[in-house]
Design an enzyme around this catalytic site. Structure first.
Site, PDB file in Angstrom:
ATOM      1  CE  LYS A  66      -4.325  -1.767   2.102  1.00 60.77           C
ATOM      2  NZ  LYS A  66      -5.015  -1.479   3.434  1.00 60.77           N
ATOM      3  CG  ASP A 102      -8.291   0.763   3.957  1.00 58.06           C
ATOM      4  OD1 ASP A 102      -8.795  -0.194   3.422  1.00 58.06           O
ATOM      5  OD2 ASP A 102      -6.929   0.613   3.830  1.00 58.06           O
ATOM      6  N   GLY A 126      -2.201   1.116  17.511  1.00 58.90           N
ATOM      7  CA  GLY A 126      -1.591   0.900  16.286  1.00 58.90           C
ATOM      8  C   GLY A 126      -1.471   2.372  15.393  1.00 58.90           C
ATOM      9  CG  ASN A 149       2.190   1.965  17.053  1.00 58.05           C
ATOM     10  OD1 ASN A 149       1.849   1.130  17.000  1.00 58.05           O
ATOM     11  ND2 ASN A 149       3.362   2.190  16.580  1.00 58.05           N
ATOM     12  NE  ARG A 150       5.675  -3.711  18.174  1.00 59.94           N
ATOM     13  CZ  ARG A 150       5.282  -4.933  17.382  1.00 59.94           C
ATOM     14  NH1 ARG A 150       5.262  -5.912  17.924  1.00 59.94           N
ATOM     15  NH2 ARG A 150       5.485  -4.729  16.232  1.00 59.94           N
ATOM     16  CD  GLU A 152       6.099   7.471  23.876  1.00 63.38           C
ATOM     17  OE1 GLU A 152       7.268   7.180  24.235  1.00 63.38           O
ATOM     18  OE2 GLU A 152       5.519   8.263  24.346  1.00 63.38           O
TER      19      GLU A 152
HETATM   20  P1  ATR Z   1      -1.160  -2.171   8.243  1.00 67.99           P
HETATM   21  O1  ATR Z   1      -0.561  -1.401   7.194  1.00 67.99           O
HETATM   22  O2  ATR Z   1      -2.024  -3.131   8.049  1.00 67.99           O
HETATM   23  O3  ATR Z   1      -1.719  -1.072   9.411  1.00 67.99           O
HETATM   24  P2  ATR Z   1       1.493  -1.997   9.489  1.00 67.99           P
HETATM   25  O4  ATR Z   1       1.920  -0.681   8.771  1.00 67.99           O
HETATM   26  O5  ATR Z   1       2.483  -3.105   9.332  1.00 67.99           O
HETATM   27  O6  ATR Z   1       0.273  -2.650   8.866  1.00 67.99           O
HETATM   28  O7  ATR Z   1       1.135  -1.624  10.982  1.00 67.99           O
HETATM   29  C1  ATR Z   1       1.135  -2.629  11.968  1.00 67.99           C
HETATM   30  C2  ATR Z   1       0.745  -2.213  13.281  1.00 67.99           C
HETATM   31  O8  ATR Z   1       0.449  -3.221  14.079  1.00 67.99           O
HETATM   32  C3  ATR Z   1       1.657  -1.227  13.726  1.00 67.99           C
HETATM   33  O9  ATR Z   1       1.303   0.045  14.655  1.00 67.99           O
HETATM   34  C4  ATR Z   1       2.337  -2.144  14.747  1.00 67.99           C
HETATM   35  O10 ATR Z   1       3.111  -1.627  15.810  1.00 67.99           O
HETATM   36  P3  ATR Z   1       4.600  -0.982  15.525  1.00 67.99           P
HETATM   37  O11 ATR Z   1       4.646   0.276  14.917  1.00 67.99           O
HETATM   38  O12 ATR Z   1       5.204  -0.977  16.932  1.00 67.99           O
HETATM   39  O13 ATR Z   1       5.271  -2.262  14.921  1.00 67.99           O
HETATM   40  C5  ATR Z   1       1.317  -2.889  15.235  1.00 67.99           C
HETATM   41  N1  ATR Z   1       1.711  -4.248  15.712  1.00 67.99           N
HETATM   42  C6  ATR Z   1       1.917  -5.487  15.261  1.00 67.99           C
HETATM   43  N2  ATR Z   1       2.036  -6.721  16.125  1.00 67.99           N
HETATM   44  C7  ATR Z   1       1.968  -5.969  17.174  1.00 67.99           C
HETATM   45  C8  ATR Z   1       2.006  -6.420  18.564  1.00 67.99           C
HETATM   46  N3  ATR Z   1       2.376  -7.621  18.652  1.00 67.99           N
HETATM   47  N4  ATR Z   1       1.902  -5.607  19.534  1.00 67.99           N
HETATM   48  C9  ATR Z   1       1.300  -4.416  19.318  1.00 67.99           C
HETATM   49  N5  ATR Z   1       1.385  -3.897  18.339  1.00 67.99           N
HETATM   50  C10 ATR Z   1       1.766  -4.658  17.229  1.00 67.99           C
END
Ligand code: ATR
Length: 275
Positions: A66, A102, A126, A149-150, A152
């Site tokens: 994307k 979306d 997220g 978000n994990r 920050e």
């Molecule tokens: P998408 O386009 O589907 O949103 P992405 O851009 O890869 O996918 O984003 C995934 C999100 O899920 C991110 O916010 C990620 O947190 P990080 O920025 O810290 O990576 C979050 N995420 C994925 N696995 C996670 C987990 N086990 N615990 C907490 N957050 C998670």
């Protein structure tokens, strides 16, 4: 002549978009076909230019393409702000246009469930592509956002971007109970809880309250662990099915000018999810 539509992703073989769009074409008596194409990131540009040259009616873009796709197409202003596209239109012979549906999908899913956005406090879990689309949409619709978000930094950056149009602040995932106590709506935009890791959840029931609306954008499984936790807390739960259907419906409308039959699309996806 039959027009070809598709979804580009990698992996993409489990995508539910083909069954959903083909059901709509069939219901409307449109002689089109929608197919899933596995496209590597480094061939995406050639694939998009090729699809345009071959007269494709339109494509969806899914994980992990994307953001990359945005760099290739001419993005509409909302998609450019979000930084990712999920829909490509080839109607303009001089330019390949990209859109992101979306956020509208999420908006219609909540509206279907009778949930208002304006003036509500929303906690977004997220800060990835889906979170960006949803945050811009709901900030635009008058919500006050907390993005947790994990990592920050990504939450803080997203909140900063969103503040150009609305109210948002970013934080890391901690003190969830306090933050949620102050929220009306909790939205999980992460993949946590998605098949096959269905036991995982970021938030548990003891951190929720009965007035909370919990919306999980995951639709496989339909009832994620997060939504089970919401039920146990007496909160309202909304799964990701209708967001998926509505983002597809908005794309369908961009390509064909026709708003497709939502029930038909929903039923096609439900059938497929039941296996
Ligand atoms: P998408 O386009 O589907 O949103 P992405 O851009 O890869 O996918 O984003 C995934 C999100 O899920 C991110 O916010 C990620 O947190 P990080 O920025 O810290 O990576 C979050 N995420 C994925 N696995 C996670 C987990 N086990 N615990 C907490 N957050 C998670």
């Amino acid at each position: 002549m039959k027009k070809v539509f598709g979804v580009f992703g990698d992996p993409v073989e489990h995508s539910l978009s083909p069954v959903m769009h083909n059901a709509a074409f069939s219901e409307l008596g449109m002689d089109n076909v929608y197919h899933a194409f596995r496209i590597r990131k480094d061939s995406l540009k050639e694939a998009l230019i090729g699809a345009g040259a071959m007269g494709f009616g339109g494509v969806n873009i899914t994980v992990p393409l994307k953001q990359e796709a945005l760099k290739i197409v001419t993005a509409d202003p909302l998609a450019a702000r979000i930084g990712a596209i999920n829909t490509v239109d080839f109607e303009d012979k001089n330019k390949i246009w990209g859109y992101n549906t979306d956020g509208l999908g999420a908006k219609h899913a909540l509206s279907d469930a009778g949930v208002d956005i304006d003036g509500r406090k929303i906690m977004v879990l997220g800060a990835g592509g889906a979170a960006r689309a949803i945050s811009f949409q709901f900030a635009n619709d008058g919500a006050e956002l907390i993005i947790a978000n994990r990592t920050e930094n990504k939450a803080i950056e997203l909140a900063e971007d969103v503040r150009s149009i609305g109210d948002a602040r970013g934080t890391r995932i901690s003190n969830l109970k306090e933050l949620i106590a102050d929220s009306d709506i909790l939205i999980n935009t992460t993949t946590v809880g998605m098949h096959p890791y269905t036991d995982n959840t970021i938030v548990t029931g003891d951190q929720m309250h009965p007035e909370l609306v919990v919306f999980d954008i995951v639709y496989n499984p339909l009832e994620t662990r997060l939504l089970k936790e919401a039920k146990s807390a007496g909160a309202t739960s909304i799964n990701g099915l209708m967001m998926f259907v509505y983002q597809g419906a908005e794309a369908f409308k961009i390509w064909t000018g026709v708003y497709p039959p939502i029930e038909t699309m929903k039923n096609a996806v439900m059938e497929e999810l039941k296996g």
